[in-house]
Write an enzyme that holds these catalytic residues in place. Structure first.
Site, mmCIF file in Angstrom:
data_model
loop_
_atom_site.group_PDB
_atom_site.id
_atom_site.type_symbol
_atom_site.label_atom_id
_atom_site.label_comp_id
_atom_site.label_asym_id
_atom_site.label_seq_id
_atom_site.Cartn_x
_atom_site.Cartn_y
_atom_site.Cartn_z
ATOM 1 N N GLN A 151 -6.631 -1.078 6.364
ATOM 2 C CA GLN A 151 -7.254 -1.704 7.529
ATOM 3 C C GLN A 151 -8.720 -2.068 7.297
ATOM 4 O OE1 GLN A 151 -5.558 -2.568 10.231
ATOM 5 N NE2 GLN A 151 -3.643 -1.607 9.592
ATOM 6 N N SER B 196 -3.198 -3.718 0.953
ATOM 7 C CA SER B 196 -2.003 -4.530 1.154
ATOM 8 C C SER B 196 -2.408 -5.947 1.517
ATOM 9 C CB SER B 196 -1.146 -3.922 2.275
ATOM 10 O OG SER B 196 0.139 -4.490 2.293
ATOM 11 N N ALA C 140 0.810 -1.214 0.000
ATOM 12 C CA ALA C 140 0.000 0.000 0.000
ATOM 13 C C ALA C 140 0.845 1.266 0.000
ATOM 14 C CB ALA C 140 -0.935 -0.002 1.202
ATOM 15 N N THR C 141 2.022 1.227 0.617
ATOM 16 C CA THR C 141 2.876 2.416 0.627
ATOM 17 C C THR C 141 3.203 2.867 -0.792
ATOM 18 O OG1 THR C 141 3.848 1.945 2.796
ATOM 19 C CG2 THR C 141 5.140 3.318 1.299
ATOM 20 N N CYS D 292 4.645 0.719 12.623
ATOM 21 C CA CYS D 292 5.530 1.470 11.725
ATOM 22 C C CYS D 292 6.398 2.464 12.490
ATOM 23 C CB CYS D 292 4.705 2.207 10.679
ATOM 24 S SG CYS D 292 3.621 1.125 9.737
ATOM 25 N N HIS E 213 -0.873 -8.425 3.198
ATOM 26 C CA HIS E 213 -0.548 -9.057 4.475
ATOM 27 C C HIS E 213 -1.472 -8.640 5.614
ATOM 28 C CE1 HIS E 213 1.709 -5.855 6.794
ATOM 29 N NE2 HIS E 213 1.734 -5.319 5.585
ATOM 30 N N THR F 234 9.162 -6.984 -12.855
ATOM 31 C CA THR F 234 8.577 -8.304 -13.027
ATOM 32 C C THR F 234 7.696 -8.654 -11.827
ATOM 33 O OG1 THR F 234 10.490 -9.055 -14.296
ATOM 34 C CG2 THR F 234 9.088 -10.760 -13.339
ATOM 35 N N ASN G 73 -5.297 2.854 11.424
ATOM 36 C CA ASN G 73 -4.510 1.688 11.812
ATOM 37 C C ASN G 73 -4.175 1.637 13.298
ATOM 38 O OD1 ASN G 73 -2.838 3.989 10.880
ATOM 39 N ND2 ASN G 73 -1.129 2.742 11.588
#
Length: 366
Positions: free
Chosen positions: A173, A191, A72-73, A312, A193, A230, A145
């Site tokens: 989130q 994201s 997401a960043t 983070c 994960h 890739t 978050n």
């Protein structure tokens, strides 16, 4: 160990792991091909990527396109740095948004950070007053978050639309936890994960009427000519499998998490909840106890995985910018903990973890 840090990351789903294993491939397999190659192995890998793309898109609003990213960043940065006009956002946004300020201002564009209300929700009056014809983009979280507060997305999108601005939603989130289909922003960043998929892959959803942002990375333009490099068929397949698990099971998961929240709230009676109680994701319990030494608490509860704030920013020693933005003092912010739970958390996990945390707090005289 008991894992209660679902806002930082989630356990990899067995189904996602199995989907990935096929495409990791060894020298004797036919599944390690480059998905951008024209031969049979490349086409097989490309088909896996496209199947995953459809699975991720199934949790998004109708139409538009899904562009795979490293997370997401990258997706947030791509839109923030690649969309013309001034930017407006809010004080409780993730660092992936707020830390773009210098780069945006270096482009000669204004970057305005608006306050939030004491309950952590976006101040819509401030947004209405700040937006101008020069505003190109409004960036807003779906779910915070750190404190789990749900922002009034529909209202914020309407204000931006009336002014002719585009809307970027950080849905990290919310994706796979709350429905996104009722909303119609221009961009959504997610994201893998955070929904029991692998780390290292995310996506940017671009609405059907939204202009494509300028690329951050230059090269082969493999992803819709917006992102070069890739793709990993294995990571995409894992993301797709995790998304497929959510489809059709969202209501059941929401009920499970709400049940866990009710148990946790009862056990931590007397602790103060940070942020809105009514407008929040039930899988996030950010609470505080005045005078609590959180570093000592975490040391005494080393078999319970929870957070003192955002993962983070952990280790920085600074109070959470989110907790400061809702009006907490430094001591109050530093006496706060975040418990996050979800699909694989059991009621027994909550009860055992709470007993350990409460016993350790009692040892501190609290």
């Amino acid at each position: 160990m008991i894992y209660l840090d679902y806002q930082a990351t989630t356990p990899l789903a067995p189904e996602a792991r199995e989907a990935m294993l096929r495409w990791l491939g060894g020298p004797d397999s036919d599944t390690f091909g480059n998905p951008h190659s024209p031969h049979r192995m490349g086409r097989m890998a490309a088909a896996a990527v496209e199947a995953a793309r459809e699975q991720v898109a199934g949790l998004m609003p109708a139409g538009g396109q899904v562009v795979f990213t490293s997370g997401a960043t990258e997706a947030l940065n791509m839109v923030l740095l690649g969309t013309p006009g001034d930017v407006i956002t809010f004080a409780t946004e993730h660092a992936a948004v707020l830390d773009c300020a210098r780069a945006i201002e270096a482009q000669g564009r204004r970057f305005t950070v608006l306050p939030v209300l004491p309950d952590g929700r976006a101040d819509l009056d401030a947004l209405g007053a700040a937006i101008t014809p020069n505003t190109g983009l409004v960036a807003i979280m779906a779910v915070n978050n750190e404190i789990g507060v749900i922002h009034p997305l529909a209202e914020a999108i309407a204000i931006a639309r009336a002014a002719g601005a585009k809307v970027l939603v950080d849905a990290v989130q919310a994706f796979g936890r709350l429905p996104l289909t009722p909303f119609s922003p221009d961009f959504i960043a997610v994201s893998a994960h955070k929904i029991h998929g692998p780390k290292g892959v995310g996506a940017l959803w671009i609405g059907p009427d939204a202009p494509a942002p300028r690329p951050l990375l230059w090269g082969g333009g493999q992803e819709a000519r917006l992102r070069s490099g890739t793709l990993s068929a294995a990571l995409c397949a894992g993301f797709g499998a995790a998304s497929r698990l959510v489809t059709g099971g969202l209501e059941e998961q929401m009920f499970h998490v709400k049940h866990l929240r009710n148990i946790a709230r009862g056990l931590f009676d007397g602790w103060t909840v940070n942020g809105s109680i009514e407008h929040r994701w039930h899988g996030n319990l950010n609470i505080r106890r005045d005078g609590l030494d959180v570093a000592r608490l975490m040391s005494d509860c080393r078999n319970v995985m929870f957070s003192a704030g955002s993962a983070c920013a952990s280790g920085s020693g600074r109070p959470s910018h989110v907790l400061k933005a809702i009006g907490l003092t430094d001591p109050q912010a530093k006496s706060s903990i975040r418990l996050g739970f979800g699909r694989y958390t059991t009621p027994e996990d909550i009860e055992t973890a709470a007993a350990a945390i409460l016993a350790a707090a009692k040892e501190q005289g609290l």
